[in-house]
Design an enzyme around this catalytic site. Structure first.
Site, PDB file in Angstrom:
ATOM      1  CE  LYS A  17      -2.084  -1.258   3.824  1.00  0.00           C
ATOM      2  NZ  LYS A  17      -1.402  -2.544   4.048  1.00  0.00           N
TER       3      LYS A  17
ATOM      4  NE  ARG B 190      -4.500  -0.599  10.257  1.00  0.00           N
ATOM      5  CZ  ARG B 190      -3.368  -0.916  10.829  1.00  0.00           C
ATOM      6  NH1 ARG B 190      -3.380  -1.623  11.942  1.00  0.00           N
ATOM      7  NH2 ARG B 190      -2.226  -0.563  10.324  1.00  0.00           N
TER       8      ARG B 190
ATOM      9  NE  ARG C  89       6.980  -2.610   6.390  1.00  0.00           N
ATOM     10  CZ  ARG C  89       5.637  -2.642   6.448  1.00  0.00           C
ATOM     11  NH1 ARG C  89       4.926  -2.176   5.426  1.00  0.00           N
ATOM     12  NH2 ARG C  89       5.039  -3.153   7.485  1.00  0.00           N
TER      13      ARG C  89
ATOM     14  NE  ARG D 264       5.661  -0.243  10.969  1.00  0.00           N
ATOM     15  CZ  ARG D 264       4.436  -0.397  10.485  1.00  0.00           C
ATOM     16  NH1 ARG D 264       4.144   0.073   9.280  1.00  0.00           N
ATOM     17  NH2 ARG D 264       3.512  -1.014  11.168  1.00  0.00           N
TER      18      ARG D 264
ATOM     19  NE  ARG E 232       2.000  -5.068  11.790  1.00  0.00           N
ATOM     20  CZ  ARG E 232       3.100  -4.851  11.079  1.00  0.00           C
ATOM     21  NH1 ARG E 232       4.213  -5.509  11.346  1.00  0.00           N
ATOM     22  NH2 ARG E 232       3.089  -3.978  10.109  1.00  0.00           N
TER      23      ARG E 232
END
Ligand code: ADP
Ligand code: ZN
Length: 216
Positions: free
Chosen positions: A13, A88, A127, A161, A172
């Site tokens: 995203k 969400r 990431r 992160r 998650r």
């Protein structure tokens, strides 16, 4: 153009939002980023959010909705915006719908990025982001030209992160399928859903999204 980018963590995203920002000159509103900014600034709302984010859980609706509503009122959102990571939950989607109605705004479409779980875990584990300009990278799929230097702004401020590890990722993902995936049906029923195969290369997906946006 007012868009929602929908998909599990790691679906791409943020990556695709950057392309849309460049092409259509509308801002990307990432609630994750907005929340992390509030956490970094140690604002009252940020400190409340920090504990929850660190545990890999979702922050309360009133925190997120308040942040989004204020942001949408800013001048750079007048021509449109991309919501990335919000809504969400069905409750948030309803609250967003009410907010749009109050503000006299309409949603243009919801782009759903479809990616399988193994790829998601791999993407999230590799990431990292430029702490200065927010450009996203990946150890394997999108490495910077020089290992420690941002291609976009030249700074050496890469950050990872705390919640981008396999363990939190499992929590998650479960939260996504339970709380967020029902939005696919919700927006389909409203005639707003556009599904995009998110398993290809970054530029290929970008051009598929572009086709969708040009057909609106
Ligand atoms: P999201 O915002 O949906 O959580 P990101 O845009 O941050 O996802 O992407 C997660 C990671 O996967 C990033 O490191 C990004 O560089 C990488 N990535 C994004 N799209 C692709 C893709 N199509 N193929 C491979 N890696 C990708
Ligand atoms: Zn940068």
């Amino acid at each position: 153009m007012r868009l929602i980018l929908l998909g599990p963590p790691g679906a791409g995203k943020g990556t695709q939002a950057k392309y849309i920002v460049d092409k259509h000159a509308i801002p990307q509103l990432s609630t994750g980023d907005m929340l992390r900014e509030a956490v970094a600034a140690k604002s009252k709302i940020g400190l409340r959010a920090k504990k929850i984010i660190d545990a890999g859980k979702l922050v309360s609706d009133d925190i997120v909705i308040g942040i989004v509503s204020e942001r949408i009122d800013q001048e750079d959102c007048a021509k449109g915006f991309i919501l990335d990571g919000f809504p969400r939950t069905l409750q948030q989607a309803d609250a967003l719908g009410d907010m749009f109605e109050e503000k006299g705004l309409e949603l243009s479409c919801v782009v759903e990025l479809q990616v399988n779980d193994d790829a998601l875990v791999e993407r999230v584990a590799g990431r990292f982001t430029c702490g200065n300009c927010g450009e996203g990278y990946h150890d394997k799929f999108k490495p910077p030209a020089k290992p420690t230097k941002c291609d976009r702004c030249g700074k050496e401020e890469f950050t990872r992160r705390a919640d981008d590890n396999e363990e939190t990722m499992r929590t998650r993902l479960r939260a996504y399928y339970k709380e967020t995936a029902p939005l696919v049906g919700y927006y389909y029923a409203k005639g707003l859903l556009k599904g995009v195969d998110g398993m290809g290369s970054i530029p290929k997906i970008a051009s598929e999204i572009d086709e969708v946006l040009n057909s609106l």
